[in-house]
Design a protein around this motif. Structure first.
Motif, mmCIF file in Angstrom:
data_model
loop_
_atom_site.group_PDB
_atom_site.id
_atom_site.type_symbol
_atom_site.label_atom_id
_atom_site.label_comp_id
_atom_site.label_asym_id
_atom_site.label_seq_id
_atom_site.Cartn_x
_atom_site.Cartn_y
_atom_site.Cartn_z
ATOM 1 N N ALA A 90 18.509 49.494 -36.525
ATOM 2 C CA ALA A 90 17.710 48.847 -37.577
ATOM 3 C C ALA A 90 16.325 48.484 -37.036
ATOM 4 O O ALA A 90 15.319 48.626 -37.725
ATOM 5 C CB ALA A 90 18.429 47.603 -38.105
ATOM 6 N N ARG B 193 12.988 49.935 -38.687
ATOM 7 C CA ARG B 193 12.147 48.977 -39.421
ATOM 8 C C ARG B 193 10.731 48.915 -38.850
ATOM 9 O O ARG B 193 9.757 48.863 -39.571
ATOM 10 C CB ARG B 193 12.783 47.597 -39.359
ATOM 11 N N ASP C 110 19.798 39.690 -43.230
ATOM 12 C CA ASP C 110 19.125 40.809 -42.595
ATOM 13 C C ASP C 110 19.731 40.962 -41.200
ATOM 14 O O ASP C 110 19.851 39.977 -40.468
ATOM 15 C CB ASP C 110 17.631 40.457 -42.492
ATOM 16 N N VAL D 261 22.510 50.303 -44.703
ATOM 17 C CA VAL D 261 21.413 49.509 -44.147
ATOM 18 C C VAL D 261 21.123 49.957 -42.713
ATOM 19 O O VAL D 261 19.985 50.124 -42.312
ATOM 20 C CB VAL D 261 21.754 48.003 -44.175
ATOM 21 N N THR D 262 22.178 50.146 -41.930
ATOM 22 C CA THR D 262 22.049 50.654 -40.569
ATOM 23 C C THR D 262 23.402 51.191 -40.128
ATOM 24 O O THR D 262 24.408 50.984 -40.808
ATOM 25 C CB THR D 262 21.511 49.577 -39.601
ATOM 26 N N ASP E 41 25.248 47.636 -47.959
ATOM 27 C CA ASP E 41 24.938 46.576 -48.917
ATOM 28 C C ASP E 41 25.443 46.998 -50.291
ATOM 29 O O ASP E 41 25.021 48.023 -50.823
ATOM 30 C CB ASP E 41 23.414 46.367 -48.947
ATOM 31 N N ARG F 133 27.314 42.317 -48.194
ATOM 32 C CA ARG F 133 27.112 43.160 -47.021
ATOM 33 C C ARG F 133 28.332 43.135 -46.116
ATOM 34 O O ARG F 133 28.980 42.100 -45.969
ATOM 35 C CB ARG F 133 25.884 42.697 -46.246
ATOM 36 N N VAL G 262 19.991 55.863 -43.240
ATOM 37 C CA VAL G 262 19.637 54.628 -43.928
ATOM 38 C C VAL G 262 19.211 54.973 -45.358
ATOM 39 O O VAL G 262 18.460 55.927 -45.575
ATOM 40 C CB VAL G 262 18.501 53.904 -43.177
#
Lengths: 378, 120
Positions: A152, A156, A245, B53-54, B75, B80, B92
């Motif tokens: 991630a 990101r 997150d 998401v990952t 998600d 989640r 992703v």
């Protein structure tokens, strides 16, 4: 300001397999700290022990009580604190509060772990059971979380894997001249890149080792030595995916704010920091959560060399968990041993952070479950 | 419907989340109270399609877990979770849903669906 001072600090060498028993390691660490403080065990009024796995490794139940007699300090108040990977710093927090409140005049804080005992699979399973039951059923381990977060992070912030590699290379370099480090061995980027994948994109050299060892502090209200300016703990969600997150570690941010607020200090004051680099990506994320760098920029700062011994802030000068080693309950205490040596100027030039006056440590339990931050001043 | 105070002891199927009986908030990881309204009564909610998401491929896994263990953080409209992926790699943003029946690990009761890529 806590009004509590680190009067003495000491630790055993961290190593893959120590000959000594858990109890003997703990006692050795304690004896070194007492000698450094130049006080007799009879001066101690409370004992706070950080340890996670004594029962899991069938080593010693009632560790704190056993250590009392081993050291010959019968009569003191004693307890053992368990907070997974942050057991050591939580024991420090307990000791600081005991001394600050006046309920103890001299606290002896000892973190110790012997992970080499018994069955590696059993130790690994015990550690993996700190996750939520619905995570456990999926076979998720701490390195898996680190892999998820690392991917991630790369995605990101358009970061490069080379930044993770630089964390490992830097922390190994810092440990080369540290006689208590488990790995006193320089590595280069190719060593990291060619090591086996543990949880993609993280490789073996992105992960801290399993270790044996102990570290100890003597705390007192007598001015002198290093002042514990502030200490703070905070928790986050148990399950990692419950967070808004995957790149947010709320316990890290909150514990940092509490420690800095307590000491009336900020990140700009910090000269030297011990960051919980159980995985290389965590060093970057924690530096951002704590405010040392803007979100999404620690990877670039690291590649630019700003976290090296001679950088803006020297991060993990003793090698961090990555190279000093990670005997779970001892780690948080060993971070403060390192900061004590740095702030007193005890170290040889190749190890010493120049003009270090303010130090910071963060020890993290679980994958961001529970963080403990400490700010210290010379 | 679960009785008040029993959320923490309710076993749901892998593909089910909790839905608060009071406010309708949903979450995956068992807890005694709704994180939104602190309600103590919740019902199972079958998850539909989620978004990646990952992800990671865990190569070093516990002895009773497959290796590599491809894991996805997905998600589902705000719910989640991390779960095992069936089949090929995902990126992703890809869409996934729970499907099939697998042995997730050797531990008793550790069976259920895996996340599977959805063609859209």
């Amino acid at each position: 300001m806590t009004g509590v001072y680190i009067a003495g600090a000491g630790m055993t060498r961290f190593e893959r397999t120590a000959d000594a028993s858990l109890l003997s390691l703990a006692a050795t660490g304690a004896t070194k700290a007492l000698a450094d403080a130049d006080i007799q065990p009879s001066a101690v009024s409370s004992l706070h022990v950080g340890n996670m796995l004594a029962e899991a490794t069938e080593t010693q139940a009632g560790l704190a009580n056993a250590l009392v007699s081993w050291l010959g300090v019968e009569g003191v108040r004693a307890d053992r604190v368990e907070n997974t990977s942050a057991s050591g710093a939580s024991a420090v927090h307990r000791g600081v509060e005991a001394v600050a409140s006046g309920t103890s005049d001299v606290a002896l804080v000892v973190g110790a772990e012997k992970m080499s005992v018994g069955d590696t699979e059993a130790v690994t399973d015990t550690i993996s059971r700190l996750v939520h039951a619905r995570e456990y059923v999926q076979g998720i381990t701490l390195p898996s979380f680190a892999g998820l977060v690392a991917n991630a992070y790369l995605e990101r912030y358009d970061a490069t894997r080379a930044a993770f590699t630089e964390v490992a290379v830097k922390n190994h370099r810092n440990a080369v001249n540290n006689p208590v480090a488990q790995f006193q061995k320089m590595i280069d980027a190719e060593d990291v890149r060619s090591s086996p994948i543990v949880a993609d994109p993280l490789r073996l050299y992105d992960c801290c080792p399993m270790s044996d060892g102990a570290a100890a502090l003597v705390l007192s209200r007598d001015p002198g030595g290093v002042h514990v300016s502030g200490i703070g703990s905070a928790t986050g969600t148990h399950a990692v995916a419950s967070r808004s997150d995957p790149l947010v570690l709320e316990s890290v941010r909150t514990a940092g704010e509490r420690a800095f607020d307590a000491g009336a200090l900020g990140v700009d004051d910090v000269d030297v920091a011990c960051i919980h680099d159980a995985f290389t990506v965590l060093e970057l994320l924690e530096l951002e959560e704590l405010g040392f760098y803007e979100t999404g920029t620690a990877w670039r700062e690291t590649l630019d060399g700003n976290t090296r011994l001679d950088g803006d802030v020297a991060v993990n000068p003793g090698g961090g968990l990555k190279a000093r080693g990670h005997p779970i309950g001892a780690t948080g205490v060993s971070q403060l041993v390192e900061l004590t040596w740095q702030l007193r100027g005890d170290l040889p030039p190749e190890r010493q952070v120049p003009a270090a006056e303010t130090g910071f440590a963060i020890n993290v339990g679980g994958f961001g479950n529970n963080s403990v931050c400490t700010v210290v001043e010379a | 419907m679960t009785d008040p105070g029993t959320i923490g002891t309710t076993d749901l199927a892998v593909e089910e989340a909790f839905e608060c009986d009071a406010c309708g908030h949903r979450w995956y990881y068992t807890r005694a109270r709704c994180p939104n309204c602190e309600g103590t009564s919740a019902s199972p909610f079958g998850l539909g399609t989620g978004t990646v998401v990952t992800w990671t491929d865990a190569r070093v896994t516990p002895p009773d877990v497959r290796a590599p263990n491809r894991l996805v953080l997905a998600d589902f409209d705000g719910v989640r979770l991390v779960a095992q992926l069936a089949g090929d790699a995902v990126d992703v943003g890809d869409r996934v849903r729970f499907a099939g029946e697998y042995r997730l690990r050797e531990a008793p009761g550790a069976r259920g669906p895996r996340l599977t890529a959805v063609e859209e």
